[in-house]
Design a protein around this motif. Structure first.
Motif, PDB file in Angstrom:
ATOM      1  N   LEU A  61     -19.921  29.904 -44.830  1.00  0.00           N
ATOM      2  CA  LEU A  61     -19.266  29.686 -46.114  1.00  0.00           C
ATOM      3  C   LEU A  61     -19.762  30.689 -47.152  1.00  0.00           C
ATOM      4  CD1 LEU A  61     -17.291  28.004 -47.760  1.00  0.00           C
ATOM      5  CD2 LEU A  61     -19.172  26.423 -48.281  1.00  0.00           C
ATOM      6  N   ASN A  62     -21.051  31.018 -47.106  1.00  0.00           N
ATOM      7  CA  ASN A  62     -21.583  32.035 -48.012  1.00  0.00           C
ATOM      8  C   ASN A  62     -20.894  33.379 -47.788  1.00  0.00           C
ATOM      9  OD1 ASN A  62     -23.386  30.253 -49.186  1.00  0.00           O
ATOM     10  ND2 ASN A  62     -25.094  30.850 -47.881  1.00  0.00           N
ATOM     11  N   PHE A  63     -20.738  33.726 -46.517  1.00  0.00           N
ATOM     12  CA  PHE A  63     -20.059  34.982 -46.174  1.00  0.00           C
ATOM     13  C   PHE A  63     -18.629  34.981 -46.696  1.00  0.00           C
ATOM     14  CE2 PHE A  63     -17.144  37.247 -43.379  1.00  0.00           C
ATOM     15  CZ  PHE A  63     -17.693  38.516 -43.358  1.00  0.00           C
ATOM     16  N   LEU A  64     -17.910  33.886 -46.472  1.00  0.00           N
ATOM     17  CA  LEU A  64     -16.510  33.809 -46.897  1.00  0.00           C
ATOM     18  C   LEU A  64     -16.399  33.853 -48.417  1.00  0.00           C
ATOM     19  CD1 LEU A  64     -15.159  31.100 -44.410  1.00  0.00           C
ATOM     20  CD2 LEU A  64     -14.722  33.565 -44.381  1.00  0.00           C
ATOM     21  N   THR A  65     -17.351  33.217 -49.115  1.00  0.00           N
ATOM     22  CA  THR A  65     -17.359  33.266 -50.575  1.00  0.00           C
ATOM     23  C   THR A  65     -17.561  34.692 -51.065  1.00  0.00           C
ATOM     24  OG1 THR A  65     -18.244  31.017 -50.693  1.00  0.00           O
ATOM     25  CG2 THR A  65     -18.511  32.408 -52.649  1.00  0.00           C
ATOM     26  N   PHE A  66     -18.507  35.382 -50.451  1.00  0.00           N
ATOM     27  CA  PHE A  66     -18.793  36.775 -50.810  1.00  0.00           C
ATOM     28  C   PHE A  66     -17.583  37.663 -50.521  1.00  0.00           C
ATOM     29  CE2 PHE A  66     -21.235  40.815 -49.858  1.00  0.00           C
ATOM     30  CZ  PHE A  66     -21.618  41.045 -51.161  1.00  0.00           C
ATOM     31  N   PHE A  67     -16.983  37.459 -49.363  1.00  0.00           N
ATOM     32  CA  PHE A  67     -15.820  38.253 -48.962  1.00  0.00           C
ATOM     33  C   PHE A  67     -14.644  37.995 -49.905  1.00  0.00           C
ATOM     34  CE2 PHE A  67     -11.975  38.988 -46.398  1.00  0.00           C
ATOM     35  CZ  PHE A  67     -12.207  40.285 -45.965  1.00  0.00           C
ATOM     36  N   ALA A  68     -14.366  36.728 -50.192  1.00  0.00           N
ATOM     37  CA  ALA A  68     -13.229  36.370 -51.037  1.00  0.00           C
ATOM     38  C   ALA A  68     -13.399  36.906 -52.455  1.00  0.00           C
ATOM     39  CB  ALA A  68     -13.049  34.857 -51.060  1.00  0.00           C
ATOM     40  N   GLY A  69     -14.629  36.928 -52.943  1.00  0.00           N
ATOM     41  CA  GLY A  69     -14.863  37.415 -54.291  1.00  0.00           C
ATOM     42  C   GLY A  69     -14.432  38.858 -54.486  1.00  0.00           C
ATOM     43  N   HIS A  70     -14.489  39.641 -53.410  1.00  0.00           N
ATOM     44  CA  HIS A  70     -14.100  41.046 -53.507  1.00  0.00           C
ATOM     45  C   HIS A  70     -12.609  41.211 -53.775  1.00  0.00           C
ATOM     46  CE1 HIS A  70     -18.083  41.675 -51.789  1.00  0.00           C
ATOM     47  NE2 HIS A  70     -17.960  42.966 -52.046  1.00  0.00           N
ATOM     48  N   PHE A  71     -11.801  40.238 -53.366  1.00  0.00           N
ATOM     49  CA  PHE A  71     -10.364  40.350 -53.599  1.00  0.00           C
ATOM     50  C   PHE A  71     -10.051  40.341 -55.092  1.00  0.00           C
ATOM     51  CE2 PHE A  71     -10.127  39.129 -49.150  1.00  0.00           C
ATOM     52  CZ  PHE A  71      -9.055  39.887 -48.698  1.00  0.00           C
ATOM     53  N   PHE A  72     -10.867  39.648 -55.872  1.00  0.00           N
ATOM     54  CA  PHE A  72     -10.634  39.617 -57.313  1.00  0.00           C
ATOM     55  C   PHE A  72     -11.220  40.848 -57.986  1.00  0.00           C
ATOM     56  CE2 PHE A  72     -11.864  38.499 -61.658  1.00  0.00           C
ATOM     57  CZ  PHE A  72     -10.616  38.139 -62.167  1.00  0.00           C
ATOM     58  N   THR A  73     -12.428  41.219 -57.631  1.00  0.00           N
ATOM     59  CA  THR A  73     -13.076  42.324 -58.336  1.00  0.00           C
ATOM     60  C   THR A  73     -12.468  43.681 -57.990  1.00  0.00           C
ATOM     61  OG1 THR A  73     -14.785  42.374 -56.618  1.00  0.00           O
ATOM     62  CG2 THR A  73     -15.280  41.149 -58.622  1.00  0.00           C
ATOM     63  N   TYR A  74     -11.812  43.782 -56.837  1.00  0.00           N
ATOM     64  CA  TYR A  74     -11.181  45.048 -56.457  1.00  0.00           C
ATOM     65  C   TYR A  74      -9.663  45.000 -56.526  1.00  0.00           C
ATOM     66  CZ  TYR A  74     -15.695  46.692 -54.792  1.00  0.00           C
ATOM     67  OH  TYR A  74     -17.005  47.091 -54.723  1.00  0.00           O
ATOM     68  N   SER A  75      -9.085  43.824 -56.775  1.00  0.00           N
ATOM     69  CA  SER A  75      -7.650  43.552 -56.698  1.00  0.00           C
ATOM     70  C   SER A  75      -7.295  43.325 -55.225  1.00  0.00           C
ATOM     71  CB  SER A  75      -6.814  44.684 -57.286  1.00  0.00           C
ATOM     72  OG  SER A  75      -5.445  44.468 -57.059  1.00  0.00           O
ATOM     73  N   PRO A  76      -6.529  42.277 -54.924  1.00  0.00           N
ATOM     74  CA  PRO A  76      -6.276  41.900 -53.519  1.00  0.00           C
ATOM     75  C   PRO A  76      -5.726  43.021 -52.642  1.00  0.00           C
ATOM     76  CG  PRO A  76      -5.558  40.159 -54.985  1.00  0.00           C
ATOM     77  CD  PRO A  76      -5.952  41.305 -55.868  1.00  0.00           C
ATOM     78  N   LEU A  77      -4.718  43.733 -53.122  1.00  0.00           N
ATOM     79  CA  LEU A  77      -4.108  44.764 -52.278  1.00  0.00           C
ATOM     80  C   LEU A  77      -5.008  45.990 -52.140  1.00  0.00           C
ATOM     81  CD1 LEU A  77      -0.365  44.555 -53.408  1.00  0.00           C
ATOM     82  CD2 LEU A  77      -1.419  43.661 -51.323  1.00  0.00           C
ATOM     83  N   ILE A  78      -5.707  46.355 -53.204  1.00  0.00           N
ATOM     84  CA  ILE A  78      -6.638  47.483 -53.094  1.00  0.00           C
ATOM     85  C   ILE A  78      -7.766  47.145 -52.134  1.00  0.00           C
ATOM     86  CG2 ILE A  78      -8.347  48.866 -54.331  1.00  0.00           C
ATOM     87  CD1 ILE A  78      -6.532  48.828 -56.752  1.00  0.00           C
ATOM     88  N   PHE A  79      -8.314  45.932 -52.245  1.00  0.00           N
ATOM     89  CA  PHE A  79      -9.408  45.562 -51.346  1.00  0.00           C
ATOM     90  C   PHE A  79      -8.931  45.488 -49.900  1.00  0.00           C
ATOM     91  CE2 PHE A  79     -12.113  42.278 -49.285  1.00  0.00           C
ATOM     92  CZ  PHE A  79     -13.283  43.025 -49.247  1.00  0.00           C
ATOM     93  N   ALA A  80      -7.755  44.909 -49.689  1.00  0.00           N
ATOM     94  CA  ALA A  80      -7.213  44.855 -48.326  1.00  0.00           C
ATOM     95  C   ALA A  80      -7.044  46.272 -47.778  1.00  0.00           C
ATOM     96  CB  ALA A  80      -5.884  44.114 -48.318  1.00  0.00           C
ATOM     97  N   GLY A  81      -6.591  47.192 -48.624  1.00  0.00           N
ATOM     98  CA  GLY A  81      -6.437  48.576 -48.193  1.00  0.00           C
ATOM     99  C   GLY A  81      -7.769  49.226 -47.865  1.00  0.00           C
ATOM    100  N   LEU A  82      -8.796  48.934 -48.645  1.00  0.00           N
ATOM    101  CA  LEU A  82     -10.118  49.500 -48.368  1.00  0.00           C
ATOM    102  C   LEU A  82     -10.667  49.003 -47.041  1.00  0.00           C
ATOM    103  CD1 LEU A  82     -11.713  49.181 -51.932  1.00  0.00           C
ATOM    104  CD2 LEU A  82     -10.945  51.283 -50.822  1.00  0.00           C
ATOM    105  N   VAL A  83     -10.500  47.708 -46.767  1.00  0.00           N
ATOM    106  CA  VAL A  83     -10.964  47.152 -45.494  1.00  0.00           C
ATOM    107  C   VAL A  83     -10.184  47.786 -44.347  1.00  0.00           C
ATOM    108  CG1 VAL A  83     -11.105  45.053 -44.108  1.00  0.00           C
ATOM    109  CG2 VAL A  83     -11.703  44.984 -46.541  1.00  0.00           C
TER     110      VAL A  83
END
Length: 520
Positions: free
Chosen positions: A236-258
């Motif tokens: 759950l900690n991992f998923l929280t950390f991962f999900a937080g990146h979608f907001f700080t990078y913008s969902p589509l930009i973060f998905a593109g980076l991954v």
């Protein structure tokens, strides 16, 4: 108009906007805290190197002790980082890729926020990006002792003095040279070792200061990363950390980076530029995501890696075998969403203006609101207390954020006890343990020698009265150390900061009478 000129004009205009926003918006508590560091210059500090203190000192020397002075280097570093990023993109790929990468970078919410607010991140990102460019140039010079090697070491070292995670670049460089057939021969040449030597020289201030202060930074970092505890595994900690990146990078930009990082891993070794960037992105990202299974870290910790990956995204996107219409739609949606979220990152009230319910209690920007107002109320409380007690008072905050931000905005002529300029305007509740940088400055519980032979050490605060300020809305009593240090106390005021009929924060003021010293 050439691409380079268009990029430069756009960046200059954006930088001007960022400067204006930064100059006319309130400081965060951390910025006020770092400002205090700049008034107590030192080779290093409790939690970080001296980079942020010297950067703020440079700005305030020119523009004064104002929001503009404290923040001016942040938008300028954002501009410089973007220009270096553009040069790096051109060197590795093409001018078109570089231009798209810079556009994406400046539509990424976390980068926009970091180009307005003055923290360690704009300094760290600038030196990370610049060191990546100089290393690329070092690898492409025939002379094994070309100046780009020591310059890279210097840039990594200067980044380290702002944020210790910049040392991850050393790991990236060593992994790159070990794994890459093309550049493996550099391990036998002097360039790498000259780089390491220059970097080591840069770290001397941090190690000297820590050697004089019981290696407190290393203890802090170990506790900060939960390395002082038994390793845990919580998905759950991992998923929280991962999900937080979608907001700080913008969902589509973060998905593109991954997506770009995954594709770079799949294509590993097929292209030198891709492999080079992969090693400056993947290691730091992998380490922090692995650690997040134990405890989710701060979302900015991975920023250097994801910003590096920002060059891989447009590079792979241009090669993606998608229909022209789908490509255009995805690109437009990515840019639009990134821009919208960047605007929201700069002013969350935009969401409220269109009717979105967003309580301030859950608004990350609350840390930038209401400090001037609460400081004005505190100023009134200080003057009222000094008038009723017929004596100046000293001030104590419940934590460094409360003390630093109100100390910045409190009027200079407020009737407070500040024996020397080295004493902070507002102290924190002192204890026997080192808590933060306040522990290294003159304290209200400290004893001082008067200089007269035979005199016992004394304190200018003994017998004086104080106001204790806390942002803990549930507090009904001061903490034990306050109760033990004063003869008596009482709740004397409550400050509510309200926006749009919603409570942003509540501060409580306790009047504490006759300080008797704190038996620790």
């Amino acid at each position: 108009m050439t691409t380079s000129r268009a990029v430069l004009i756009g960046l200059l205009a954006l930088t001007l906007v960022r400067i204006i926003i930064g100059a006319f918006s309130e400081l965060s508590a951390d910025e006020a805290y770092y400002f205090l560091w700049s008034q107590h210059l030192a080779p290093s500090y409790y939690s970080k190197g001296p980079g942020i203190a010297w950067a703020i000192k440079a700005g305030t020397t020119i523009f004064g002790d104002t929001s503009l002075g404290i923040r001016i280097l942040s938008p300028l570093l954002g501009l410089a980082t973007s220009l270096v990023f553009y040069r790096l993109g051109r060197a590795l790929f093409s001018e078109q890729t570089a231009a798209w990468a810079v556009l994406l970078l400046n539509l990424t919410p976390i980068f926009n926020a970091g180009s307005i607010v003055m923290t360690i991140d704009p300094i760290s990102i600038f030196f990370w990006t610049t060191a990546t460019l100089t290393l690329w140039r070092a690898l492409h010079r025939a002379n094994p002792l070309n100046l780009y090697w020591p310059l890279t070491g210097l840039l990594i070292g200067l980044g380290f003095l702002a944020k210790y995670t910049n040392a991850f670049q050393l790991l990236s460089i060593i992994l790159l040279l070990v794994v890459s057939r093309r550049w493996r021969g550099q391990l036998k040449k002097p360039g790498l070792y000259l780089l390491l030597l220059v970097f080591a020289l840069c770290t001397i201030p941090v190690f000297v200061w820590n050697a004089q202060h019981e290696w407190i930074t290393f203890t802090h970092l170990k506790e900060r990363g939960s390395l002082d505890q038994a390793p845990g595994f919580n998905p759950l900690n991992f998923l929280t950390f991962f999900a937080g990146h979608f907001f700080t990078y913008s969902p589509l930009i973060f998905a593109g980076l991954v997506w770009a990082l995954i594709l770079a891993a799949v294509r590993f070794g097929k292209d030198d530029s891709e492999t080079f960037l992969f090693f400056f992105a993947a290691p730091i990202i992998a380490v922090y995501f692995i650690l997040s299974f134990n405890q989710a870290g701060e979302l900015n910790w991975t920023a250097p890696g994801f910003i590096t990956a920002g060059l891989l995204l447009p590079h792979f996107w241009q090669q993606a075998k998608l229909s022209g219409r789908l490509k255009r739609n995805l690109r437009s949606a990515t840019l639009a969403l990134g821009g919208l979220m960047s605007l929201l990152m700069m002013n969350t009230d935009l969401a409220r203006q269109v009717g979105a319910p967003w309580p301030y209690a859950y608004d990350f920007q609350s840390r930038l609101r209401g400090w001037k107002e609460s400081s004005a109320y505190l100023d009134d409380a200080v003057r009222a207390a000094a008038n009723s007690l017929d004596s100046d008072v000293f001030l104590i905050g419940n934590k460094y954020q409360t003390a630093a931000i109100h100390g910045f905005y409190l009027d200079d002529d407020a009737p407070i006890i500040q024996p020397t300029p080295a004493h902070p305007k507002i102290h924190i509740v002192e204890s026997a343990t080192i808590q933060n940088q306040f522990s290294f400055w003159p304290r209200y519980d400290g004893l001082e020698f008067t200089g007269n032979p035979g005199d016992e050490p004394s304190s200018p605060f003994i017998g004086k009265h104080a106001l204790f300020i806390t942002d803990n809305a549930k507090a009904i009593n001061p903490p034990q150390n306050i109760q033990r240090g004063f003869e008596s106390w009482e709740l004397s005021g409550v400050i509510d900061i309200v926006r749009r009929d919603d409570l942003v924060r509540r501060l409580k003021i306790f009047t504490c009478y006759n300080y008797q010293g704190l038996p620790l």
